[in-house]
Design a protein around this motif. Structure first.
Motif, PDB file in Angstrom:
ATOM      1  N   LEU A  51     -71.513  59.690  51.775  1.00  0.00           N
ATOM      2  CA  LEU A  51     -71.849  58.543  52.539  1.00  0.00           C
ATOM      3  C   LEU A  51     -73.378  58.099  52.768  1.00  0.00           C
ATOM      4  O   LEU A  51     -74.196  59.111  52.654  1.00  0.00           O
ATOM      5  CB  LEU A  51     -71.342  58.700  54.175  1.00  0.00           C
ATOM      6  CG  LEU A  51     -69.915  58.895  54.424  1.00  0.00           C
ATOM      7  CD1 LEU A  51     -69.534  59.201  55.881  1.00  0.00           C
ATOM      8  CD2 LEU A  51     -69.290  57.390  54.343  1.00  0.00           C
ATOM      9  N   PRO A  52     -73.557  57.073  52.913  1.00  0.00           N
ATOM     10  CA  PRO A  52     -74.996  56.734  52.767  1.00  0.00           C
ATOM     11  C   PRO A  52     -75.593  56.934  54.302  1.00  0.00           C
ATOM     12  O   PRO A  52     -74.926  57.038  55.207  1.00  0.00           O
ATOM     13  CB  PRO A  52     -75.179  54.896  52.943  1.00  0.00           C
ATOM     14  CG  PRO A  52     -73.472  54.355  52.304  1.00  0.00           C
ATOM     15  CD  PRO A  52     -72.832  55.722  52.614  1.00  0.00           C
ATOM     16  N   ILE A  73     -63.748  53.613  51.272  1.00  0.00           N
ATOM     17  CA  ILE A  73     -64.706  52.377  50.629  1.00  0.00           C
ATOM     18  C   ILE A  73     -63.740  51.307  50.131  1.00  0.00           C
ATOM     19  O   ILE A  73     -62.597  51.705  49.467  1.00  0.00           O
ATOM     20  CB  ILE A  73     -65.908  52.918  49.787  1.00  0.00           C
ATOM     21  CG1 ILE A  73     -66.728  51.670  49.799  1.00  0.00           C
ATOM     22  CG2 ILE A  73     -65.391  53.418  48.798  1.00  0.00           C
ATOM     23  CD1 ILE A  73     -68.068  51.841  49.108  1.00  0.00           C
ATOM     24  N   LYS A  77     -67.545  46.942  49.638  1.00  0.00           N
ATOM     25  CA  LYS A  77     -68.604  48.068  50.214  1.00  0.00           C
ATOM     26  C   LYS A  77     -68.387  48.058  51.512  1.00  0.00           C
ATOM     27  O   LYS A  77     -69.504  48.376  52.369  1.00  0.00           O
ATOM     28  CB  LYS A  77     -69.928  47.771  49.472  1.00  0.00           C
ATOM     29  CG  LYS A  77     -70.025  47.486  48.043  1.00  0.00           C
ATOM     30  CD  LYS A  77     -70.840  48.637  47.432  1.00  0.00           C
ATOM     31  CE  LYS A  77     -70.637  48.423  45.981  1.00  0.00           C
ATOM     32  NZ  LYS A  77     -71.201  49.681  45.275  1.00  0.00           N
ATOM     33  N   GLU A  78     -67.350  47.735  52.168  1.00  0.00           N
ATOM     34  CA  GLU A  78     -66.869  48.153  53.730  1.00  0.00           C
ATOM     35  C   GLU A  78     -66.344  49.667  53.734  1.00  0.00           C
ATOM     36  O   GLU A  78     -65.619  49.908  53.040  1.00  0.00           O
ATOM     37  CB  GLU A  78     -66.290  47.154  54.388  1.00  0.00           C
ATOM     38  CG  GLU A  78     -66.511  45.600  54.509  1.00  0.00           C
ATOM     39  CD  GLU A  78     -65.577  44.818  54.731  1.00  0.00           C
ATOM     40  OE1 GLU A  78     -66.160  43.649  54.972  1.00  0.00           O
ATOM     41  OE2 GLU A  78     -64.328  44.920  54.642  1.00  0.00           O
ATOM     42  N   TYR A  79     -67.026  50.188  54.705  1.00  0.00           N
ATOM     43  CA  TYR A  79     -66.543  51.668  55.007  1.00  0.00           C
ATOM     44  C   TYR A  79     -65.358  51.738  56.081  1.00  0.00           C
ATOM     45  O   TYR A  79     -65.600  51.184  57.261  1.00  0.00           O
ATOM     46  CB  TYR A  79     -67.762  52.663  55.113  1.00  0.00           C
ATOM     47  CG  TYR A  79     -68.472  52.779  54.007  1.00  0.00           C
ATOM     48  CD1 TYR A  79     -68.072  53.949  53.223  1.00  0.00           C
ATOM     49  CD2 TYR A  79     -69.478  51.825  53.471  1.00  0.00           C
ATOM     50  CE1 TYR A  79     -68.893  54.307  52.099  1.00  0.00           C
ATOM     51  CE2 TYR A  79     -70.152  52.251  52.331  1.00  0.00           C
ATOM     52  CZ  TYR A  79     -69.857  53.447  51.615  1.00  0.00           C
ATOM     53  OH  TYR A  79     -70.564  53.678  50.516  1.00  0.00           O
ATOM     54  N   THR A  95     -70.567  48.663  57.413  1.00  0.00           N
ATOM     55  CA  THR A  95     -71.122  48.244  56.298  1.00  0.00           C
ATOM     56  C   THR A  95     -71.926  49.472  55.448  1.00  0.00           C
ATOM     57  O   THR A  95     -71.955  50.392  56.241  1.00  0.00           O
ATOM     58  CB  THR A  95     -71.964  46.839  56.318  1.00  0.00           C
ATOM     59  OG1 THR A  95     -73.254  47.206  57.056  1.00  0.00           O
ATOM     60  CG2 THR A  95     -71.127  45.563  56.865  1.00  0.00           C
ATOM     61  N   GLU A  96     -72.374  49.240  54.481  1.00  0.00           N
ATOM     62  CA  GLU A  96     -72.888  50.215  53.709  1.00  0.00           C
ATOM     63  C   GLU A  96     -74.337  50.470  54.588  1.00  0.00           C
ATOM     64  O   GLU A  96     -75.039  51.571  54.188  1.00  0.00           O
ATOM     65  CB  GLU A  96     -73.372  50.107  52.280  1.00  0.00           C
ATOM     66  CG  GLU A  96     -73.939  48.939  51.660  1.00  0.00           C
ATOM     67  CD  GLU A  96     -73.955  48.763  50.311  1.00  0.00           C
ATOM     68  OE1 GLU A  96     -73.553  49.635  49.656  1.00  0.00           O
ATOM     69  OE2 GLU A  96     -74.115  47.540  49.807  1.00  0.00           O
ATOM     70  N   THR A  97     -74.827  49.523  54.959  1.00  0.00           N
ATOM     71  CA  THR A  97     -76.088  49.539  55.829  1.00  0.00           C
ATOM     72  C   THR A  97     -75.867  49.922  57.208  1.00  0.00           C
ATOM     73  O   THR A  97     -76.830  50.128  58.028  1.00  0.00           O
ATOM     74  CB  THR A  97     -76.932  48.079  55.851  1.00  0.00           C
ATOM     75  OG1 THR A  97     -75.946  47.179  56.494  1.00  0.00           O
ATOM     76  CG2 THR A  97     -77.240  47.686  54.570  1.00  0.00           C
TER      77      THR A  97
END
Length: 103
Positions: A51-52, A73, A77-79, A95-97
């Motif tokens: 995970l980011p 995912i 790129k939505e988790y 989101t990944e951010t």
């Protein structure tokens, strides 16, 4: 006698209307289940250590005493995160951010 016949017709008519509403609701439920299965099939499981950092920090910020049980995912790129919050299972999307998504 006419009143009895009319009353009987009304009762039978209302029963058949109720039965048709039930069938419609039943098919709607099947459609929702089918769409949900397709939706969930679009996500692939991710290892928690992959995970980011932005996501793990966002979870720690937003939830207290939380454990990420599973992570998924999709192509966008939505988790999808399955969390255990004080013993209660919750599913959230990000989101990944680390920005939260309402779904």
């Amino acid at each position: 006698m006419k009143k009895i016949i009319i009353a009987s017709a009304l009762v039978l008519g209302s029963i058949s209307i109720s039965a048709s509403v039930f069938q419609f609701t039943h098919s709607e439920r099947d459609l929702v289940m089918e769409l949900q299965n397709e939706y969930e099939a679009a996500y692939n499981e991710v290892e928690l250590q992959d995970l980011p950092i932005a996501i793990t920090e966002a979870v720690a910020e937003r939830f207290n005493n939380t454990t990420v049980s599973k992570a998924y995912i999709n192509d966008a790129k939505e988790y999808k995160l399955v969390l255990s919050v004080n013993g209660v299972i919750e599913t959230v999307f990000t989101t990944e951010t680390g920005d939260w998504i309402n779904k």
